[in-house]
Write a protein that holds these residues in place. Structure first.
Motif, short mmCIF file in Angstrom:
data_model
loop_
_atom_site.label_atom_id
_atom_site.label_comp_id
_atom_site.label_asym_id
_atom_site.label_seq_id
_atom_site.Cartn_x
_atom_site.Cartn_y
_atom_site.Cartn_z
N ALA A 61 0.83 -1.21 0.00
CA ALA A 61 0.00 0.00 0.00
C ALA A 61 0.86 1.25 0.00
O ALA A 61 0.45 2.30 -0.51
CB ALA A 61 -0.95 0.00 1.20
N GLY A 62 2.07 1.14 0.57
CA GLY A 62 3.02 2.25 0.46
C GLY A 62 3.53 2.42 -0.95
O GLY A 62 3.92 3.52 -1.35
N GLY A 63 3.51 1.33 -1.73
CA GLY A 63 3.82 1.44 -3.15
C GLY A 63 2.74 2.19 -3.90
O GLY A 63 3.01 2.94 -4.84
N LEU A 64 1.49 1.98 -3.48
CA LEU A 64 0.39 2.81 -4.00
C LEU A 64 0.63 4.26 -3.65
O LEU A 64 0.45 5.16 -4.49
CB LEU A 64 -0.94 2.33 -3.43
CG LEU A 64 -2.13 3.29 -3.50
CD1 LEU A 64 -2.47 3.66 -4.94
CD2 LEU A 64 -3.35 2.70 -2.80
N LEU A 65 1.04 4.52 -2.41
CA LEU A 65 1.29 5.89 -1.96
C LEU A 65 2.30 6.60 -2.85
O LEU A 65 2.03 7.69 -3.38
CB LEU A 65 1.78 5.86 -0.51
CG LEU A 65 2.18 7.19 0.10
CD1 LEU A 65 0.97 8.07 0.33
CD2 LEU A 65 2.93 6.97 1.41
N VAL A 66 3.47 5.98 -3.06
CA VAL A 66 4.49 6.65 -3.87
C VAL A 66 4.11 6.62 -5.34
O VAL A 66 4.48 7.53 -6.09
CB VAL A 66 5.88 6.04 -3.62
CG1 VAL A 66 6.29 6.23 -2.17
CG2 VAL A 66 5.96 4.58 -4.02
N GLY A 67 3.34 5.60 -5.77
CA GLY A 67 2.88 5.57 -7.15
C GLY A 67 1.91 6.70 -7.45
O GLY A 67 1.97 7.33 -8.51
N ALA A 68 1.01 6.97 -6.51
CA ALA A 68 0.07 8.08 -6.69
C ALA A 68 0.81 9.41 -6.66
O ALA A 68 0.53 10.31 -7.47
CB ALA A 68 -1.00 8.04 -5.61
N ALA A 69 1.76 9.57 -5.74
CA ALA A 69 2.55 10.80 -5.69
C ALA A 69 3.36 10.98 -6.97
O ALA A 69 3.56 12.10 -7.45
CB ALA A 69 3.47 10.78 -4.47
N PHE A 70 3.82 9.88 -7.54
CA PHE A 70 4.56 9.88 -8.80
C PHE A 70 3.70 10.44 -9.93
O PHE A 70 4.17 11.24 -10.75
CB PHE A 70 4.99 8.44 -9.10
CG PHE A 70 5.64 8.21 -10.43
CD1 PHE A 70 7.00 8.41 -10.59
CD2 PHE A 70 4.91 7.73 -11.51
CE1 PHE A 70 7.61 8.16 -11.81
CE2 PHE A 70 5.51 7.49 -12.73
CZ PHE A 70 6.87 7.71 -12.89
N PRO A 85 4.12 -2.81 -5.53
CA PRO A 85 3.18 -1.68 -5.38
C PRO A 85 1.76 -2.02 -5.84
O PRO A 85 1.56 -2.62 -6.90
CB PRO A 85 3.80 -0.61 -6.28
CG PRO A 85 4.47 -1.40 -7.38
CD PRO A 85 4.98 -2.65 -6.72
N PHE A 86 0.82 -1.61 -5.04
CA PHE A 86 -0.61 -1.78 -5.34
C PHE A 86 -1.03 -0.63 -6.25
O PHE A 86 -1.65 0.33 -5.82
CB PHE A 86 -1.39 -1.78 -4.02
CG PHE A 86 -2.86 -2.02 -4.14
CD1 PHE A 86 -3.40 -2.87 -5.10
CD2 PHE A 86 -3.74 -1.40 -3.26
CE1 PHE A 86 -4.76 -3.08 -5.19
CE2 PHE A 86 -5.11 -1.62 -3.34
CZ PHE A 86 -5.62 -2.46 -4.31
#
Length: 208
Positions: A61-70, A85-86
């Motif tokens: 879910a932290g991969g989702l976090l940085v993916g969304a910020a990306f 990453p999710f």
């Protein structure tokens, strides 16, 4: 090496209490991503970092976090490390044949039956928010036998990013053919994964 390491306690965790968790859940999930972006901006405002010179890292879910910020603020990052990453959230959470999807609906919302949940997830799902623009370098990792975040999530994300990105930055994908959600199990294999992450971070800021 002169690095500063910062941990952002975004809403969706419980570091600041139960209401902090509720403030980053379901219909309020966008707060997690705007909190992370605000943390980066606070580091820049405090003189600890420069825009475009920060490496973000998160897993699952932290991969989702940085993916969304990306996808939301690509200008902030020198590089992004997204581990298992999710990132294909809308498709995964809409597939009720996956064993982990129905138990996750209370956390994310059920986009199959709730149009508002669908719109909320669609607004932040990294895979669905890639666009023709320049992005910073990203390293996505996955595990072939991962039952939580299936390996095709980072694979699909990287494939779409490579097709859409207009800049020269690489989108790197590493799938561990012998690992699950927690990554490599062996002591030295785990250290090699950490070394890869650190090498990518150093390279991203030009310090390698």
């Amino acid at each position: 090496r002169g690095w500063i390491f910062a941990i952002a306690h975004v809403r969706g965790g419980t570091e600041k209490g139960w209401n902090w968790f509720l403030g980053g859940r379901a219909a309020h999930k966008m707060n997690s991503f705007t909190d992370f972006i605000a943390a980066a901006e606070a580091l820049i405002g405090g003189g600890y970092a420069r825009a475009g010179n920060i490496v973000a890292q998160g897993g699952s879910a932290g991969g989702l976090l940085v993916g969304a910020a990306f996808t939301m603020r690509p200008d902030l990052w020198a590089g992004v490390i997204a581990e298992v990453p999710f990132v294909d959230v809308l498709n995964t959470i809409s597939d009720d044949t996956l064993p982990l999807t129905p138990p996750e609906w209370p956390e994310w919302g059920n986009p199959i039956t709730d149009p508002a949940a669908y719109d909320t997830i669609a607004a932040y799902s990294p895979y669905d928010n890639l666009a023709p623009r320049a992005y910073p370098p990203i390293l996505c990792t996955g595990g072939l036998s991962d039952p939580r975040v299936t390996y095709w999530e980072p694979a699909k994300f990287v494939a779409r990013l490579r097709a859409l990105a207009t800049g020269p930055a690489p989108a790197l994908l590493r799938i561990d053919m012998e690992a699950g959600h927690a990554g490599a199990a062996g002591r030295f294999d785990a250290l090699k994964q950490t070394a890869l992450n650190y090498a990518f971070a150093l390279w991203s800021v030009g310090a390698a």
